[in-house]
Design a protein around this motif. Structure first.
Motif, PDB file in Angstrom:
ATOM      1  N   ARG A 101     -78.042  59.542 -15.416  1.00 53.83           N
ATOM      2  CA  ARG A 101     -78.156  58.451 -16.388  1.00 53.83           C
ATOM      3  C   ARG A 101     -79.177  58.747 -17.487  1.00 53.83           C
ATOM      4  O   ARG A 101     -80.188  59.402 -17.246  1.00 53.83           O
ATOM      5  CB  ARG A 101     -78.568  57.182 -15.670  1.00 53.83           C
ATOM      6  N   PRO A 102     -78.909  58.230 -18.687  1.00 55.06           N
ATOM      7  CA  PRO A 102     -79.907  58.329 -19.759  1.00 55.06           C
ATOM      8  C   PRO A 102     -81.182  57.570 -19.345  1.00 55.06           C
ATOM      9  O   PRO A 102     -81.127  56.648 -18.532  1.00 55.06           O
ATOM     10  CB  PRO A 102     -79.223  57.635 -20.943  1.00 55.06           C
ATOM     11  N   ALA A 141     -85.600  57.891 -26.093  1.00 55.87           N
ATOM     12  CA  ALA A 141     -84.405  57.910 -25.254  1.00 55.87           C
ATOM     13  C   ALA A 141     -84.003  59.347 -24.971  1.00 55.87           C
ATOM     14  O   ALA A 141     -84.008  60.199 -25.865  1.00 55.87           O
ATOM     15  CB  ALA A 141     -83.261  57.188 -25.953  1.00 55.87           C
ATOM     16  N   GLU A 142     -83.661  59.625 -23.715  1.00 52.91           N
ATOM     17  CA  GLU A 142     -83.112  60.918 -23.312  1.00 52.91           C
ATOM     18  C   GLU A 142     -81.638  60.692 -22.982  1.00 52.91           C
ATOM     19  O   GLU A 142     -81.274  59.684 -22.384  1.00 52.91           O
ATOM     20  CB  GLU A 142     -83.861  61.457 -22.085  1.00 52.91           C
ATOM     21  N   ASN A 143     -80.781  61.640 -23.356  1.00 52.51           N
ATOM     22  CA  ASN A 143     -79.329  61.483 -23.216  1.00 52.51           C
ATOM     23  C   ASN A 143     -78.824  61.485 -21.782  1.00 52.51           C
ATOM     24  O   ASN A 143     -77.704  61.089 -21.521  1.00 52.51           O
ATOM     25  CB  ASN A 143     -78.593  62.572 -23.975  1.00 52.51           C
ATOM     26  N   GLY A 144     -79.592  62.002 -20.850  1.00 49.75           N
ATOM     27  CA  GLY A 144     -79.070  62.172 -19.490  1.00 49.75           C
ATOM     28  C   GLY A 144     -78.263  63.462 -19.435  1.00 49.75           C
ATOM     29  O   GLY A 144     -78.323  64.301 -20.337  1.00 49.75           O
TER      30      GLY A 144
END
Length: 153
Positions: free
Chosen positions: A130-131, A145-148
């Motif tokens: 999950r992101p 935010a990280e994309n996952g």
């Protein structure tokens, strides 16, 4: 003469009993099932199940259910033994209604069990991690935010 009448009467009763025992629409003894991979772009196939009274034909109606099960809704035009899963099916479960018929009539509708949840088409991006969002959730602070992690293109 009396003996002939008794034999004729017994024969008539036996003939009527045999005819009425045979005059019955099919009855289900083991429910239908579905084979195939529940993924958009794949084909599902209805297996008829087991029936008494020698069915000569079957009719099908595919239904789309919520991921948790009923309610289910019939899919317009999906009345063949096979069904090609489309994008609208993703995230749903599927079931099929089968009706058997013979010269004496049609059975009651019988439903298969539901499939697993229909997945996206093969090769579609699929999330495997999950992101995430990091940072301090406070006015004036920056969040990142990280994309996952994803598979597919």
């Amino acid at each position: 003469m009396r003996r002939i009448l008794l034999v004729a009467a017994a024969f008539t009763v036996a003939t009527i009993a045999a005819a009425s025992a045979q005059a019955a629409p099919p009855a289900n003894t083991a429910p239908p099932s579905i084979t195939g991979t529940p993924r958009v772009g794949e084909t599902l196939t209805a297996q008829n199940g087991t029936w008494t009274n020698n069915p000569t034909s079957f009719t099908y109606q595919w239904q789309r259910c919520t991921a948790a099960g009923p309610p289910c809704a019939s899919i317009a035009g999906a009345t063949q033994r096979t069904y090609d899963l489309v994008a609208a099916d993703a995230g749903s479960t599927m079931r099929v209604r089968v009706i058997a018929a013979n010269a004496d009539g049609a059975s009651q509708p019988v439903f298969s069990g539901r499939t697993a949840v229909v997945g996206p088409a093969a090769g579609s991006p699929t999330n495997t991690a999950r992101p995430t969002v990091t940072g301090e959730p406070r006015v004036g602070q920056e969040l990142t935010a990280e994309n996952g992690t994803w598979t597919g293109n």
